[in-house]
Design an enzyme around this catalytic site. Structure first.
Site, PDB file in Angstrom:
ATOM      1  CG  HIS A   1      10.089  -1.043   4.903  1.00  0.00           C
ATOM      2  ND1 HIS A   1      10.352   0.061   4.118  1.00  0.00           N
ATOM      3  CD2 HIS A   1      11.125  -1.908   4.718  1.00  0.00           C
ATOM      4  CE1 HIS A   1      11.511  -0.138   3.489  1.00  0.00           C
ATOM      5  NE2 HIS A   1      11.997  -1.317   3.833  1.00  0.00           N
TER       6      HIS A   1
ATOM      7  CD  GLU B   1      15.374  -1.585   3.388  1.00  0.00           C
ATOM      8  OE1 GLU B   1      14.562  -2.538   3.319  1.00  0.00           O
ATOM      9  OE2 GLU B   1      15.157  -0.465   2.881  1.00  0.00           O
TER      10      GLU B   1
ATOM     11  CE1 TYR C   1      11.210   4.128   5.265  1.00  0.00           C
ATOM     12  CE2 TYR C   1      11.153   4.286   7.658  1.00  0.00           C
ATOM     13  CZ  TYR C   1      10.696   3.723   6.483  1.00  0.00           C
ATOM     14  OH  TYR C   1       9.727   2.756   6.515  1.00  0.00           O
TER      15      TYR C   1
HETATM   16  P1  IDP Z   1       7.235   2.576   0.099  1.00  0.00           P
HETATM   17  O1  IDP Z   1       7.198   2.284   1.590  1.00  0.00           O
HETATM   18  O2  IDP Z   1       6.001   2.091  -0.604  1.00  0.00           O
HETATM   19  O3  IDP Z   1       8.518   2.100  -0.556  1.00  0.00           O
HETATM   20  P2  IDP Z   1       8.347   5.255  -0.060  1.00  0.00           P
HETATM   21  O4  IDP Z   1       8.056   6.238  -1.133  1.00  0.00           O
HETATM   22  O5  IDP Z   1       9.686   4.588  -0.031  1.00  0.00           O
HETATM   23  O6  IDP Z   1       7.178   4.172  -0.061  1.00  0.00           O
HETATM   24  O7  IDP Z   1       8.128   6.014   1.319  1.00  0.00           O
HETATM   25  C1  IDP Z   1       8.567   5.455   2.537  1.00  0.00           C
HETATM   26  C2  IDP Z   1       7.478   5.623   3.575  1.00  0.00           C
HETATM   27  O8  IDP Z   1       7.271   7.020   3.821  1.00  0.00           O
HETATM   28  C3  IDP Z   1       6.100   5.114   3.164  1.00  0.00           C
HETATM   29  O9  IDP Z   1       5.944   3.723   3.355  1.00  0.00           O
HETATM   30  C4  IDP Z   1       5.205   5.910   4.076  1.00  0.00           C
HETATM   31  O10 IDP Z   1       5.192   5.395   5.409  1.00  0.00           O
HETATM   32  C5  IDP Z   1       5.906   7.253   4.089  1.00  0.00           C
HETATM   33  N1  IDP Z   1       5.385   8.148   3.044  1.00  0.00           N
HETATM   34  C6  IDP Z   1       5.585   8.072   1.696  1.00  0.00           C
HETATM   35  N2  IDP Z   1       4.956   9.059   1.041  1.00  0.00           N
HETATM   36  C7  IDP Z   1       4.349   9.799   1.986  1.00  0.00           C
HETATM   37  C8  IDP Z   1       3.512  10.967   1.939  1.00  0.00           C
HETATM   38  O11 IDP Z   1       3.212  11.540   0.877  1.00  0.00           O
HETATM   39  N3  IDP Z   1       3.051  11.442   3.143  1.00  0.00           N
HETATM   40  C9  IDP Z   1       3.354  10.847   4.330  1.00  0.00           C
HETATM   41  N4  IDP Z   1       4.130   9.754   4.415  1.00  0.00           N
HETATM   42  C10 IDP Z   1       4.613   9.233   3.269  1.00  0.00           C
HETATM   43 MG    MG Z   2      10.466   2.686  -0.244  1.00  0.00          MG
END
Ligand code: IDP
Ligand code: MG
Length: 143
Positions: free
Chosen positions: A117, A128, A51
């Site tokens: 994910h 990945e 991440y």
């Molecule tokens: P995605 O998984 O839909 O691509 P991303 O923005 O890439 O979303 O964020 C990665 C992961 O981080 C998310 O799947 C979630 O588990 C976590 N996450 C994203 N935004 C937040 C937040 O505002 N609060 C807490 N965890 C978050």
């Molecule tokens: Mg993402």
């Protein structure tokens, strides 16, 4: 690796809630083929690296701790336009905003503990897939 592949992780919360079988079944029914599959617990270093694109964001530290809190199931999935198809299939990041019937709406608890994910681009999917499945773990014809 072209647009045919994506990487998914069934996250620790969904594994703890015993949704692994249900989620794998729905992935199959939706027409994704399993190319590789395993269960493991990520190390902190692995989670930080996986991440790294989110480093510095307010949710990064919590996300890393969540991702190492228990075992996960990781898989390479194959389908035409796999990345986009899988993102549509799992729904929005926040389960409360995800469309009805999507994996995150069905099995997610909150924006962090959102069940699964899915890679967000072909380039990231390739990174990945290689991250979790080195070439020696692939089957002939799946490289
Ligand atoms: P995605 O998984 O839909 O691509 P991303 O923005 O890439 O979303 O964020 C990665 C992961 O981080 C998310 O799947 C979630 O588990 C976590 N996450 C994203 N935004 C937040 C937040 O505002 N609060 C807490 N965890 C978050
Ligand atoms: Mg993402």
């Amino acid at each position: 690796m072209n647009g045919r592949y994506t990487l998914t992780i069934i996250k620790p919360g969904a594994v703890r809630r015993n949704f692994t079988g249900a989620i794998l079944g729905k992935i199959s029914e939706a027409g994704f083929r399993f190319v590789a599959l395993k269960m493991l617990q990520m190390t902190e270093a692995q989670a930080r690296s996986f991440y790294a694109v989110h480093e510095g964001k307010p949710f990064y530290e919590g996300l890393v701790q969540y991702m190492i809190s228990g075992p996960v199931v990781v898989a390479i999935l194959e389908k035409e336009d796999a990345v986009e198809a899988y993102r549509n299939f799992i729904g929005s990041t926040d389960p409360s905003k995800a469309a009805a019937g999507t994996i995150r709406q069905l099995y997610g608890s909150d924006v962090r503990d959102n069940a699964v994910h899915g890679s967000d681009s072909d380039e990231h999917a390739q990174f990945e897939c290689n991250f979790f499945f080195p070439l020696y773990e692939r089957f002939p014809g799946e490289k």
